[in-house]
Scaffold this motif. Structure first.
Motif, PDB file in Angstrom:
ATOM      1  N   THR A  91       0.679  -1.055   0.074  1.00 22.80           N
ATOM      2  CA  THR A  91       0.063  -0.025   0.124  1.00 22.80           C
ATOM      3  C   THR A  91       0.790   1.211  -0.106  1.00 22.80           C
ATOM      4  OG1 THR A  91      -1.783   1.232   1.282  1.00 22.80           O
ATOM      5  CG2 THR A  91       0.098   0.051   2.568  1.00 22.80           C
ATOM      6  N   GLU A  92       0.245   2.185  -0.247  1.00 24.71           N
ATOM      7  CA  GLU A  92       1.138   3.584  -0.185  1.00 24.71           C
ATOM      8  C   GLU A  92       0.848   4.390   1.166  1.00 24.71           C
ATOM      9  OE1 GLU A  92       0.067   6.345  -3.569  1.00 24.71           O
ATOM     10  OE2 GLU A  92       0.592   4.709  -5.070  1.00 24.71           O
ATOM     11  N   ALA A  93       0.055   3.689   1.743  1.00 23.09           N
ATOM     12  CA  ALA A  93      -0.110   4.147   3.256  1.00 23.09           C
ATOM     13  C   ALA A  93       0.818   3.876   4.141  1.00 23.09           C
ATOM     14  CB  ALA A  93      -1.487   3.625   3.815  1.00 23.09           C
ATOM     15  N   SER A  94       1.128   4.387   5.385  1.00 19.66           N
ATOM     16  CA  SER A  94       2.298   4.155   6.297  1.00 19.66           C
ATOM     17  C   SER A  94       1.640   3.259   7.373  1.00 19.66           C
ATOM     18  CB  SER A  94       2.976   5.279   6.516  1.00 19.66           C
ATOM     19  OG  SER A  94       2.200   6.349   7.381  1.00 19.66           O
ATOM     20  N   THR A  95       0.504   3.138   7.534  1.00 22.19           N
ATOM     21  CA  THR A  95      -0.137   2.225   8.502  1.00 22.19           C
ATOM     22  C   THR A  95      -1.018   1.356   8.004  1.00 22.19           C
ATOM     23  OG1 THR A  95      -1.863   3.778   8.815  1.00 22.19           O
ATOM     24  CG2 THR A  95      -0.005   4.218  10.045  1.00 22.19           C
ATOM     25  N   LEU A  96      -1.395   0.184   8.776  1.00 24.77           N
ATOM     26  CA  LEU A  96      -2.438  -0.767   8.529  1.00 24.77           C
ATOM     27  C   LEU A  96      -3.572  -0.341   8.800  1.00 24.77           C
ATOM     28  CD1 LEU A  96      -2.535  -3.753   7.779  1.00 24.77           C
ATOM     29  CD2 LEU A  96      -2.123  -4.230  10.119  1.00 24.77           C
ATOM     30  N   ASP A  97      -4.681  -0.781   7.891  1.00 23.50           N
ATOM     31  CA  ASP A  97      -5.858  -0.330   8.066  1.00 23.50           C
ATOM     32  C   ASP A  97      -6.684  -1.339   9.344  1.00 23.50           C
ATOM     33  OD1 ASP A  97      -7.954  -2.449   6.986  1.00 23.50           O
ATOM     34  OD2 ASP A  97      -6.098  -2.480   5.733  1.00 23.50           O
ATOM     35  N   GLY A  98      -7.584  -0.792   9.871  1.00 22.94           N
ATOM     36  CA  GLY A  98      -8.107  -1.479  11.181  1.00 22.94           C
ATOM     37  C   GLY A  98      -8.773  -2.827  10.632  1.00 22.94           C
ATOM     38  N   GLY A  99      -9.748  -2.572   9.652  1.00 20.10           N
ATOM     39  CA  GLY A  99     -10.379  -3.773   9.044  1.00 20.10           C
ATOM     40  C   GLY A  99      -9.576  -4.898   8.713  1.00 20.10           C
ATOM     41  N   GLY A 100      -8.562  -4.629   8.025  1.00 21.34           N
ATOM     42  CA  GLY A 100      -7.747  -5.744   7.495  1.00 21.34           C
ATOM     43  C   GLY A 100      -7.039  -6.661   8.766  1.00 21.34           C
ATOM     44  N   HIS A 101      -6.308  -5.544   9.892  1.00 23.17           N
ATOM     45  CA  HIS A 101      -5.794  -5.956  10.743  1.00 23.17           C
ATOM     46  C   HIS A 101      -6.855  -6.976  11.747  1.00 23.17           C
ATOM     47  CE1 HIS A 101      -4.823  -5.568  15.046  1.00 23.17           C
ATOM     48  NE2 HIS A 101      -3.545  -5.621  14.706  1.00 23.17           N
ATOM     49  N   ALA A 102      -8.083  -6.468  11.927  1.00 27.53           N
ATOM     50  CA  ALA A 102      -9.227  -7.014  12.527  1.00 27.53           C
ATOM     51  C   ALA A 102      -9.474  -8.456  11.890  1.00 27.53           C
ATOM     52  CB  ALA A 102     -10.266  -6.390  12.697  1.00 27.53           C
ATOM     53  N   ALA A 103      -9.498  -8.622  10.662  1.00 27.84           N
ATOM     54  CA  ALA A 103      -9.842  -9.924   9.768  1.00 27.84           C
ATOM     55  C   ALA A 103      -8.702 -10.888   9.953  1.00 27.84           C
ATOM     56  CB  ALA A 103      -9.990  -9.703   8.260  1.00 27.84           C
ATOM     57  N   VAL A 104      -7.382 -10.578   9.930  1.00 24.21           N
ATOM     58  CA  VAL A 104      -6.210 -11.181  10.468  1.00 24.21           C
ATOM     59  C   VAL A 104      -6.566 -11.827  11.751  1.00 24.21           C
ATOM     60  CG1 VAL A 104      -3.965 -11.669  10.644  1.00 24.21           C
ATOM     61  CG2 VAL A 104      -4.796 -10.541   8.640  1.00 24.21           C
ATOM     62  N   ARG A 105      -6.597 -10.817  12.650  1.00 23.06           N
ATOM     63  CA  ARG A 105      -6.785 -11.338  14.376  1.00 23.06           C
ATOM     64  C   ARG A 105      -7.920 -12.256  14.600  1.00 23.06           C
ATOM     65  NH1 ARG A 105      -2.383 -11.091  13.772  1.00 23.06           N
ATOM     66  NH2 ARG A 105      -0.858  -9.349  14.071  1.00 23.06           N
ATOM     67  N   ASP A 106      -8.997 -12.052  13.545  1.00 24.11           N
ATOM     68  CA  ASP A 106     -10.028 -13.235  13.756  1.00 24.11           C
ATOM     69  C   ASP A 106      -9.424 -14.420  13.766  1.00 24.11           C
ATOM     70  OD1 ASP A 106     -12.119 -11.096  14.155  1.00 24.11           O
ATOM     71  OD2 ASP A 106     -12.671 -11.352  12.091  1.00 24.11           O
ATOM     72  N   LEU A 107      -8.342 -14.883  13.012  1.00 21.36           N
ATOM     73  CA  LEU A 107      -7.771 -16.259  12.430  1.00 21.36           C
ATOM     74  C   LEU A 107      -6.640 -16.406  13.275  1.00 21.36           C
ATOM     75  CD1 LEU A 107      -9.080 -16.905   9.095  1.00 21.36           C
ATOM     76  CD2 LEU A 107     -10.000 -17.551  11.096  1.00 21.36           C
ATOM     77  N   ALA A 108      -5.961 -15.553  13.743  1.00 24.20           N
ATOM     78  CA  ALA A 108      -4.649 -15.662  14.439  1.00 24.20           C
ATOM     79  C   ALA A 108      -4.444 -14.438  15.106  1.00 24.20           C
ATOM     80  CB  ALA A 108      -3.645 -15.951  13.334  1.00 24.20           C
ATOM     81  N   ALA A 109      -4.068 -14.567  16.440  1.00 28.45           N
ATOM     82  CA  ALA A 109      -3.938 -13.572  17.442  1.00 28.45           C
ATOM     83  C   ALA A 109      -2.331 -12.926  17.291  1.00 28.45           C
ATOM     84  CB  ALA A 109      -3.978 -13.780  18.989  1.00 28.45           C
ATOM     85  N   ASP A 110      -1.500 -13.785  16.576  1.00 26.30           N
ATOM     86  CA  ASP A 110       0.004 -13.566  16.480  1.00 26.30           C
ATOM     87  C   ASP A 110       0.663 -13.501  15.283  1.00 26.30           C
ATOM     88  OD1 ASP A 110      -0.278 -16.297  16.242  1.00 26.30           O
ATOM     89  OD2 ASP A 110       1.208 -16.770  17.975  1.00 26.30           O
ATOM     90  N   ALA A 111      -0.149 -13.704  14.308  1.00 23.16           N
ATOM     91  CA  ALA A 111       0.241 -13.689  12.810  1.00 23.16           C
ATOM     92  C   ALA A 111       0.898 -12.505  12.540  1.00 23.16           C
ATOM     93  CB  ALA A 111      -0.810 -14.082  11.930  1.00 23.16           C
TER      94      ALA A 111
END
Length: 128
Positions: A91-111
């Motif tokens: 991405t061109e953004a310098s931070t991770l979006d909250g929705g994507g972060h939450a989707a990954v965390r739904d399946l892995a707390a530490d990935a």
């Protein structure tokens, strides 16, 4: 990836620089390819518990908006994945979006979620 890497737990946090394993570097390549294929704003890829990879680009339609990382996770789940081992977002953004972060965390707390610039340069990794 160094285990000592620390990152903020807050969605939208700025990732911390780390070095990528060969498997995680492949995720960045797949994410870049997904982004470039349709000239999308963002591309993402995830690896599931069986080592299968899923790549996606963001979607912005009048009736549907989904981030690349959310779509990559959804594709993995639709194929039967129950755990995400690692993810990458280009991405061109310098931070991770909250929705994507939450989707990954739904399946892995530490990935690890690697965030890279469009040229593939690693900006950092979110590990919490």
């Amino acid at each position: 990836m160094p285990e000592s890497t620390a990152a903020s737990t807050a969605p939208g946090a700025t990732p911390v620089p780390v070095e990528l394993s060969a498997e995680d570097a492949k995720l960045v390549i797949l994410a870049r390819s997904a982004r470039a294929r349709i000239s999308a704003v963002e591309g993402a890829a995830v690896r599931d518990q069986d080592g299968r990879t899923y790549a996606a680009a963001n979607v912005a339609l009048p009736s549907l908006t989904i981030t690349a990382l959310q779509l990559a996770v959804a594709s993995a789940v639709a194929a039967g994945a129950t755990r995400i081992e690692a993810a990458a977002v280009v991405t061109e953004a310098s931070t991770l979006d909250g929705g994507g972060h939450a989707a990954v965390r739904d399946l892995a707390a530490d990935a690890p979620i690697h965030v890279a610039a469009p040229d593939g340069a690693l900006l950092g990794t979110v590990v919490e």
